[in-house]
Design an enzyme around this catalytic site. Structure first.
Site: not given
Ligand code: GLC
Length: 656
Positions: A294, A336
């Site tokens: 992330d 991501e």
């Protein structure tokens, strides 16, 4: 730096004799530490294969002479801790390294609580996932977050505990086992850029422990933050303006790219790297198959830059990836990085990092282009933009998606827009107005997210079905608009499934779940309208999926047909490039996938009106003997013209 000198294991050694000695001592150390391990030989073989990638990754960021042996020790411990059944999984994954690239692969993304209440609840719905053909389940953040607001779980307070209401870490391991038995791999988020202000590292830093203060980016004076701030974009300008937060107890400014309670980590400190090797290993050893990295783009900060996509990000990822390849080869990485189209490919590896960083990366540009084409009814910009992402390492894959839990940022490149005669700013504005439903004639029912005062940029929230016009059609009780809206949704999903790569279904899209405004009643969610498209699974609705008189029954079977068609087509293997061509009529676009076992040519009418074209423009791509593999309508290549109905999708296989 590495030269051509060859090591005893046939790879290149560092040229500096002192460094070469340190490098070689790492293997001896590992051998010694693993002397009683049943997997010793396998681990050493993997070390021989990936040690130079690890070394080069570390060397790009840290003092490799200082970090090398420590990293080797952490790897050894993680290997010793790896359970036998996961070591078996490692072996079978090594023999099928393209498992995530296969046309058989299909992803599903869900919040465990919204989907099924708890982790045990998720295990009780494996039949539903099996019916869809899911092989890859991304469960949204489920590790222990901070109390109160927590950015949907992306403010992690403890990486080694599961959110209490969802279950325990043992439940996670049990769920991973159950998924594996159903041939489903488990993906979890690992937030690398920041931790919650309630994480023990942050608490210790706040209390002045120097070791932990070095885990963060803390400044006594505002002059340094001011210097950085000049070039930093704001991720959440509405509810978290600026990139630094004053902490009264620590008596300093803390770097907080996202919310004020998400403290950015200092990846220049090797201790942070060591911590994460341990966290990756801990979770991998519970059975996690893929880590969604992330906010990866933000890891490295450099003055006079936007502090995104810095070269060090790719060195750090390479080092982490190589370490995991040695520890747990069953595990892969999904980047991501929702960044500009020009920066995207680097997350799958270019140049020295090719094939050495993440295995998967979100194709943010495809997602934006699909919604853009469905709004404008014109595919020229899409074709222009997608050329940039044609070439990726053959061992990697895009993750393709129509919707996810985040907003849509209208990442239209200025150059691409100009090439097709558009002004990028005006066009971005048009898209956000279109999808909020502000524009006359738009059937979309989204909401503006984070209007940026200085750039005028606005992002968009909303579920796929609501953005595609299903909500508006239902509200107006208009059957012809509903037919069109379902076809629009299916056209979008077909492009996502047919582009190649690992397609993700976002929970609820398969049954047409609409926006859910109930988030407004939850004070921890109310100011973040991304919750509009994070609904609870409606199982009663899902129960209607085989009844063609219901909305789920008009969507689910078509999604299933699409997935089943995909699974039969070798040309959808992710290692094959997708060439994108606009047809003479710019409302129709072709995706061309050439494969030794037969080519696949896909046509999409991205507009809401019928489009007629000379048949020769189709047969020049397919040859005369094409077979229809997706679309109920018959296709005759004998007549002089061919008509594509609104949002028509046609997949054809053709002989070589
Ligand atoms: C990622 C997540 C997003 C979150 C952000 C900060 O972009 O997808 O939901 O807000 O990271 O962690």
């Amino acid at each position: 730096m590495l030269t051509n000198a060859t090591s005893e294991h046939g790879r290149q050694l560092p040229s500096d004799p002192e460094l070469a000695e340190i490098f070689v001592s790492g293997r001896k150390h590992l051998d010694e530490l693993l002397r009683h391990a049943p997997t010793r030989k396998e681990v050493l073989a993997r070390f021989d294969k990936y040690a130079l990638d690890l070394w080069a990754g570390l060397h790009g960021v840290y003092d490799v002479a200082e970090t090398w042996l420590k990293v080797v020790e952490l790897i050894a411990q993680a290997c010793l801790d790896r359970p036998a059944h996961l070591a078996d999984r490692d072996r079978s994954r090594i023999s099928q390294p393209d498992w995530f690239q296969s046309p058989e692969a299909l992803g599903y993304v869900a919040y465990a609580d919204q989907f099924a209440g708890t982790l045990q609840g998720v295990a009780s719905h494996l039949d539903y996932l099996g019916e869809l053909g899911v092989t890859y389940l991304h469960l949204m953040p489920l590790l222990q977050p901070r109390a109160g607001e927590n950015d949907g779980g992306y403010a992690v307070a403890d990486f080694r505990a599961v959110r209490e209401d969802l279950g325990t870490i043992d439940d996670l391991a049990k769920l991973a086992d159950a998924l594996h038995q159903s041939d489903i791999s488990l993906t979890l988020d690992l937030v690398l850029n920041h931790v919650a202000d309630q994480h023990e590292w942050a608490l210790k830093a706040r209390n002045g422990e120097p070791h932990y203060r070095d885990y963060f980016l803390m400044f006594a004076e505002h002059s340094i933050p001011d210097a950085y701030e000049k070039n930093l974009p704001e991720v959440f300008p509405d509810f978290a303006p600026g990139n630094f937060t004053w902490d009264e107890t620590a008596h300093c400014w803390v770097w907080t790219t996202f919310n004020s309670w998400q403290w950015d980590l200092n990846w220049a400190n090797p201790d942070v790297f060591y911590e994460f090797i341990n966290i990756f290993s801990f979770l991998a050893n519970k059975g996690v198959d893929c880590f969604r990295l992330d906010a990866l783009a933000f890891l490295w900060k450099r003055e006079d830059t936007s502090c995104q996509n810095q070269p060090e990000v790719h060195f750090i990822t390479q080092a982490l990836r190589a370490a995991m390849r040695i520890i747990a080869p069953a595990v892969i990485f999904q980047a991501e990085a929702i960044v500009a189209p020009t920066e995207l490919v680097a997350y799958l590896g270019v140049g020295e990092h090719a094939g050495k960083v993440s295995d998967l990366a979100y194709h943010n540009s495809l997602m934006v282009q699909v919604w853009s084409a469905l709004a404008s009814g014109d595919a020229q910009l899409m074709a222009q933009a997608l050329h940039r992402s044609e070439s990726i390492p053959s061992t990697t894959s895009w993750v393709t998606y129509l919707r996810c839990h985040d907003d849509i940022g209208w990442a239209i490149d200025d150059f691409d827009a100009a090439q097709v005669g558009l002004n990028a700013n005006d066009y971005r504005n048009y898209l956000s107005s279109f999808y909020s439903g502000d524009l006359q004639g738009s059937q979309a029912r989204g909401a503006h997210f984070q209007s940026h005062p200085s750039t005028g940029d606005r992002r968009t929230s909303g579920s796929a079905a609501s953005l595609a016009g299903i909500q508006a059609a239902l509200e107006n009780g208009d059957e012809s608009l509903l037919v069109l809206a379902i076809d629009r949704l299916m056209c979008g999903y077909s492009m996502v499934v047919g582009y190649g790569g690992l397609p993700l279904i976002y929970m609820g899209d398969e049954i047409g779940l609409l926006n859910d405004p109930s988030y407004l009643e939850n004070p921890d969610h109310a100011n973040d309208n991304r919750w509009l498209h994070r609904p609870k699974m409606n199982w009663e609705f899902a129960g209607q999926r085989h009844d063609p008189t219901t909305l789920p029954g008009r969507i689910f079977p078509r999604i299933l047909e699409l997935i089943q068609a995909r699974k039969r087509l070798p040309a959808l293997h992710a290692s094959i490039t997708c060439n994108v061509v606009v047809m003479p009529n710019p409302a129709v676009i072709a995706f061309i996938r050439r494969h030794p076992e037969g080519n696949l040519i896909e046509f999409y009418n991205v507009s809401g009106t019928a489009q007629t074209m000379p048949t020769s423009s189709i047969s020049s791509l397919t040859g005369p003997n094409a077979t229809v593999v997706l679309n109920s309508a018959a296709l005759s290549l004998a007549s002089p013209t061919i008509t594509f109905e609104p949002y028509a999708v046609w997949w054809l296989t053709a002989e070589l």
